[in-house]
Design an enzyme around this catalytic site. Structure first.
Site, PDB file in Angstrom:
ATOM      1  N   GLY A  54       0.769  -1.242   0.000  1.00 53.03           N
ATOM      2  CA  GLY A  54       0.000   0.000   0.000  1.00 53.03           C
ATOM      3  C   GLY A  54       0.796   1.287   0.000  1.00 53.03           C
ATOM      4  O   GLY A  54       0.213   2.371  -0.109  1.00 53.03           O
ATOM      5  N   CYS A  71     -13.462   5.232 -28.850  1.00 54.00           N
ATOM      6  CA  CYS A  71     -14.689   6.011 -29.001  1.00 54.00           C
ATOM      7  C   CYS A  71     -15.470   6.107 -27.695  1.00 54.00           C
ATOM      8  O   CYS A  71     -16.559   5.559 -27.577  1.00 54.00           O
ATOM      9  CB  CYS A  71     -15.549   5.403 -30.106  1.00 54.00           C
ATOM     10  N   GLU A  77       4.076  -6.865   1.548  1.00 57.17           N
ATOM     11  CA  GLU A  77       3.615  -7.124   0.176  1.00 57.17           C
ATOM     12  C   GLU A  77       3.583  -5.843  -0.656  1.00 57.17           C
ATOM     13  O   GLU A  77       2.533  -5.471  -1.196  1.00 57.17           O
ATOM     14  CB  GLU A  77       2.199  -7.708   0.212  1.00 57.17           C
ATOM     15  N   TYR A 108       0.417  -1.254 -12.177  1.00 56.21           N
ATOM     16  CA  TYR A 108      -0.993  -1.193 -12.534  1.00 56.21           C
ATOM     17  C   TYR A 108      -1.188  -0.509 -13.895  1.00 56.21           C
ATOM     18  O   TYR A 108      -2.167   0.195 -14.112  1.00 56.21           O
ATOM     19  CB  TYR A 108      -1.809  -0.509 -11.417  1.00 56.21           C
TER      20      TYR A 108
HETATM   21  N1  LLP Z   1      -1.461  -6.946  -0.716  1.00 60.61           N
HETATM   22  C1  LLP Z   1      -2.789  -7.038  -0.954  1.00 60.61           C
HETATM   23  C2  LLP Z   1      -3.585  -8.011  -0.189  1.00 60.61           C
HETATM   24  C3  LLP Z   1      -3.383  -6.206  -1.923  1.00 60.61           C
HETATM   25  O1  LLP Z   1      -4.693  -6.274  -2.137  1.00 60.61           O
HETATM   26  C4  LLP Z   1      -2.582  -5.282  -2.638  1.00 60.61           C
HETATM   27  C5  LLP Z   1      -3.174  -4.407  -3.666  1.00 60.61           C
HETATM   28  C6  LLP Z   1      -1.196  -5.247  -2.362  1.00 60.61           C
HETATM   29  C7  LLP Z   1      -0.680  -6.085  -1.391  1.00 60.61           C
HETATM   30  C8  LLP Z   1      -0.271  -4.314  -3.077  1.00 60.61           C
HETATM   31  O2  LLP Z   1      -0.596  -2.987  -2.859  1.00 60.61           O
HETATM   32  P1  LLP Z   1       0.395  -1.832  -3.359  1.00 60.61           P
HETATM   33  O3  LLP Z   1       1.648  -1.933  -2.534  1.00 60.61           O
HETATM   34  O4  LLP Z   1       0.654  -2.023  -4.784  1.00 60.61           O
HETATM   35  O5  LLP Z   1      -0.359  -0.592  -3.079  1.00 60.61           O
HETATM   36  N2  LLP Z   1      -5.194  -0.963  -9.514  1.00 60.61           N
HETATM   37  C9  LLP Z   1      -5.078  -0.008  -8.431  1.00 60.61           C
HETATM   38  C10 LLP Z   1      -4.401  -0.615  -7.211  1.00 60.61           C
HETATM   39  C11 LLP Z   1      -5.077  -1.855  -6.689  1.00 60.61           C
HETATM   40  C12 LLP Z   1      -4.402  -2.457  -5.495  1.00 60.61           C
HETATM   41  C13 LLP Z   1      -5.023  -3.745  -5.097  1.00 60.61           C
HETATM   42  N3  LLP Z   1      -4.392  -4.428  -4.003  1.00 60.61           N
HETATM   43  C14 LLP Z   1      -4.362   1.229  -8.937  1.00 60.61           C
HETATM   44  O6  LLP Z   1      -4.002   1.280 -10.096  1.00 60.61           O
HETATM   45  O7  LLP Z   1      -4.176   2.172  -8.180  1.00 60.61           O
END
Ligand code: LLP
Length: 427
Positions: free
Chosen positions: A240, A345, A274, A374
């Site tokens: 996150g 479109c 993560e 992403y």
């Molecule tokens: N762990 C879990 C359980 C998750 O659901 C996620 C992301 C992560 C780790 C990794 O999170 P990060 O470190 O990348 O923030 N498509 C969206 C982001 C969706 C994230 C979903 N879960 C965007 O483009 O902002």
């Protein structure tokens, strides 16, 4: 902007490779990733959490190209996966199954069976159905799977609503108030061994106060569980951590690690992190060609050959991605405010609105930055646009790590049933 994307001799480079040269060779649009940025971000995150006993399981969903996974595998990363497909990619890229964590809110029996048969290191349970199913499948195989139970701490991550996951109203995890009962149930079931509490409250967090709140709740839960005789030895603190899309001060992983230390540091648990976006977002650009500059009645549209199907974040999350012309603008060039759009479109097909850009003309190359996370993973072939190729740069070397499919490959995926075969116009 990362120091590894910079103008050299008037042209934007990824490390030592000219993006215009890649454009000549592979055509546009394309994604380009920098190995140096991935390595630097991994090392920075690792340096912050390793003293706390932290292990990194990269969130594959952010960028699942096997070349990116192999780069991270060589640095020692494990993987956080949310589908059998992601798990297979991680294994194929050389990440040992024992270092893979299988998360996700709707795991199928087939996926859990795959996890057991492949020797995946940990399954993160998100519901009692998940728990019972895994227990049954493990017993049938004479195995015992270490599990984390993902709790929902009811904390507002203060990020975009579509990527907030830790509020009670979100579909994720098990209500923290129910957790002691579910852990007790797991402890009594055969085939599963509850060893960890998992939490992930959302993505693109730039304010870390919600982490503090969530991790304190986790610590309290661990004490309750231990008092009830459940031996929690690990914590999975999710991902996150945000990236500075708007050029703001970058969120500081050392400050994040300090929050971890003061909230859960005294529990004597191994920690698992993560991160996804943090490791890869700033490592990638999407490069396209300007097709047209069109003056509408009220706005100027820069129409490019990339579109919302290639990078959906702006239209889906109102996300801001910086943009730079690949040819370095003359110093003192005056900017104009434009909308950067694609050829699809739909009015939602934009990559930027009301964006001040230096003078730009048809044929110019434009780079959308912070697109390594992403980006390609969320792309589609809408409007029968072939998936964008991906390129990985490493110093002065570069390689296509996913080629652009041909139209025949793309269209050839369809099958026309027998009753539609034969000449048309006969009825
Ligand atoms: N762990 C879990 C359980 C998750 O659901 C996620 C992301 C992560 C780790 C990794 O999170 P990060 O470190 O990348 O923030 N498509 C969206 C982001 C969706 C994230 C979903 N879960 C965007 O483009 O902002």
């Amino acid at each position: 902007m990362s120091e590894n994307f910079a103008y050299l001799n008037g042209s934007l480079h990824a490390e030592s490779v000219d993006l215009a040269q890649i454009a000549d060779a592979v055509g546009t649009p394309f994604y380009c990733y920098s190995t140096a940025v991935i390595v630097e971000r991994y090392r920075r995150f690792h340096a912050a959490v390793a003293p706390l006993g932290g292990q990194i399981c990269y969130a594959v969903k952010a960028n699942s190209n096997q070349a990116v996974l192999a780069t991270l595998a060589r640095l020692g990363a494990g993987a956080d996966v949310v589908s059998e497909g992601e798990a297979r990619r991680a294994v194929a890229a050389g990440i040992p199954p024992a270092r893979i964590v299988f998360s996700g809110v709707g795991k199928t029996g087939a996926e859990l069976a795959y996890a057991l048969d492949t020797g995946i290191g940990q399954v993160n349970i998100e519901s009692e159905r998940d728990l019972e199913l895994l227990s049954r499948l493990a017993v049938a195989r004479g195995k015992r799977m270490p599990i984390a139970i993902r709790i929902n701490p009811d904390v507002d991550a203060r990020t975009h609503a579509k990527i907030s996951t830790g509020k009670a109203e979100n579909k994720f995890g098990i209500d923290i108030n129910e957790a002691p009962r579910v852990f007790a149930r797991a402890a009594a079931l055969p085939g599963v061994e509850p060893v960890s509490v998992a939490v992930h409250i959302g993505s693109q967090l730039t304010d870390f106060a919600p982490y503090e709140q969530a991790f304190r709740r986790v610590a309290e839960l661990v004490r309750t569980l231990r008092a009830a005789g459940i031996a929690i030895r690990h914590l999975d603190l999710g991902g996150g951590i945000g990236v500075p899309y708007r050029g703001e001060t970058a969120p500081d992983v050392t400050a994040y690690a300090e929050i971890v230390r003061r909230t859960v540091g005294d529990l004597d648990c191994d920690l698992l992190f993560e991160p996804g976006r943090y490791l890869v977002a700033e490592a990638g650009v999407l490069v396209g060609t300007v097709i047209d500059v069109k003056q509408g009645a009220t706005r100027c549209f820069v129409v490019c050959d990339f579109a919302m199907n290639d990078l959906i974040r702006p239209t889906l999350y109102e996300a801001y991605h910086p943009m730079l012309p690949v040819a370095e603008p003359a110093s003192g060039a005056t900017s104009a405010v434009v909308d950067v759009v694609g050829p699809i479109c739909e009015t939602g097909d934009f990559l930027a609105r009301d964006r001040a850009l230096p003078p730009i003309a048809p044929g110019d190359l434009l780079a959308v930055t912070h697109a390594g996370g992403y980006g390609a993973v969320m792309s589609s072939t809408y409007n029968t646009r072939p998936m964008v190729p991906e390129v990985l740069v490493n110093g002065s070397e570069w390689a296509v790590v996913r080629p652009r499919p041909s139209y025949d490959e793309l269209i050839g995926l369809d099958r026309v049933p027998g009753w539609l075969a034969g000449p048309t116009g006969t009825r």
